[in-house]
Design a protein around this motif. Structure first.
Motif, PDB file in Angstrom:
ATOM      1  N   UNK A  79       6.072  -6.817  -1.615  1.00  0.00           N
ATOM      2  CA  UNK A  79       4.624  -6.812  -1.815  1.00  0.00           C
ATOM      3  C   UNK A  79       4.147  -8.135  -1.248  1.00  0.00           C
ATOM      4  N   UNK A  80       3.439  -8.086  -0.156  1.00  0.00           N
ATOM      5  CA  UNK A  80       3.074  -9.319   0.530  1.00  0.00           C
ATOM      6  C   UNK A  80       4.347  -9.931   1.060  1.00  0.00           C
ATOM      7  N   UNK A  81       4.583 -11.184   0.703  1.00  0.00           N
ATOM      8  CA  UNK A  81       5.812 -11.849   1.124  1.00  0.00           C
ATOM      9  C   UNK A  81       6.710 -12.144  -0.061  1.00  0.00           C
ATOM     10  N   UNK A  82       6.515 -11.435  -1.167  1.00  0.00           N
ATOM     11  CA  UNK A  82       7.368 -11.614  -2.333  1.00  0.00           C
ATOM     12  C   UNK A  82       8.444 -10.547  -2.296  1.00  0.00           C
ATOM     13  N   UNK A  83       9.691 -10.957  -2.414  1.00  0.00           N
ATOM     14  CA  UNK A  83      10.802 -10.030  -2.365  1.00  0.00           C
ATOM     15  C   UNK A  83      11.411  -9.935  -3.754  1.00  0.00           C
ATOM     16  N   UNK A  84      11.528  -8.722  -4.275  1.00  0.00           N
ATOM     17  CA  UNK A  84      12.085  -8.505  -5.605  1.00  0.00           C
ATOM     18  C   UNK A  84      13.365  -7.703  -5.442  1.00  0.00           C
ATOM     19  N   UNK A  85      14.438  -8.147  -6.080  1.00  0.00           N
ATOM     20  CA  UNK A  85      15.726  -7.483  -5.975  1.00  0.00           C
ATOM     21  C   UNK A  85      16.213  -7.109  -7.367  1.00  0.00           C
ATOM     22  N   UNK A  86      16.751  -5.904  -7.527  1.00  0.00           N
ATOM     23  CA  UNK A  86      17.320  -5.508  -8.815  1.00  0.00           C
ATOM     24  C   UNK A  86      18.351  -4.415  -8.613  1.00  0.00           C
ATOM     25  N   UNK A  87      19.239  -4.260  -9.600  1.00  0.00           N
ATOM     26  CA  UNK A  87      20.224  -3.182  -9.584  1.00  0.00           C
ATOM     27  C   UNK A  87      19.533  -1.877  -9.952  1.00  0.00           C
ATOM     28  N   UNK A  88      19.980  -0.790  -9.376  1.00  0.00           N
ATOM     29  CA  UNK A  88      19.395   0.508  -9.671  1.00  0.00           C
ATOM     30  C   UNK A  88      19.688   0.956 -11.102  1.00  0.00           C
TER      31      UNK A  88
END
Length: 166
Positions: free
Chosen positions: A17-26
């Motif tokens: 979203x924009x330049x924010x990167x969010x990472x998470x396990x499924x």
């Protein structure tokens, strides 16, 4: 069965979203019962938020296009360029070189030549080629890139393509 568990638990989703990167396990957990021959899976709550958000992120056509992509870098580039493409106002997108390397999570040890060969060329080839023999749709026709250079230093990258009206 345990090999399957290791593979699936390591899958990671990245949303931008924009330049924010969010990472998470499924998935938060797996319970595998050999005796009952079943698997109990607990999905990460972020996954349900992402699934609910799909309608705001993608049209059904865009979702089909996105899911047809195999290369991770092509998927990231698709997410960036689709917003500009869908606006119908532009046929180019320019980004700062450092932002590009950060968003694409390019390994620090990649040289500029490796980045061009293993990131840009592969992503552009996938986005500007027919999907497969039965689907000749090209997402970004004639997609290419230019490095923006100021005083012999790469400061940005510009993506260009031929607009399509479909």
């Amino acid at each position: 069965m345990l090999n399957f568990q290791r593979i699936v638990l390591k899958k990671i989703i990245k949303t931008q979203k924009g330049y924010t990167l969010k990472t998470f396990n499924l998935f938060d957990s797996f319970v595998i019962s050999n005796k009952l021959k079943n698997i109990e899976i607990k999905a990460n709550e972020n996954l349900s938020i992402l699934i609910k958000d799909l309608k705001t992120i993608f049209t059904s056509k865009q979702l089909r296009e996105f899911l047809s992509l195999k290369d991770t870098y092509a998927k990231i580039l698709y997410m960036i360029l689709k917003n500009c493409k869908d606006s119908g106002v532009c046929n180019s997108f320019k980004i700062k070189w450092q932002d590009f390397k950060e968003i694409f999570a390019v390994p620090q040890n990649y040289t500029k030549k490796e980045l061009s060969k293993f990131v840009l060329k592969l992503a552009i080839d996938e986005l500007s080629s027919p999907r497969h023999i039965f689907n000749q749709n090209i997402i970004f026709r004639n997609l290419s890139f230019e490095k923006v250079i100021i005083v012999r230093k790469i400061v940005g990258i510009k993506f260009l393509w031929t607009p399509t009206h479909n």
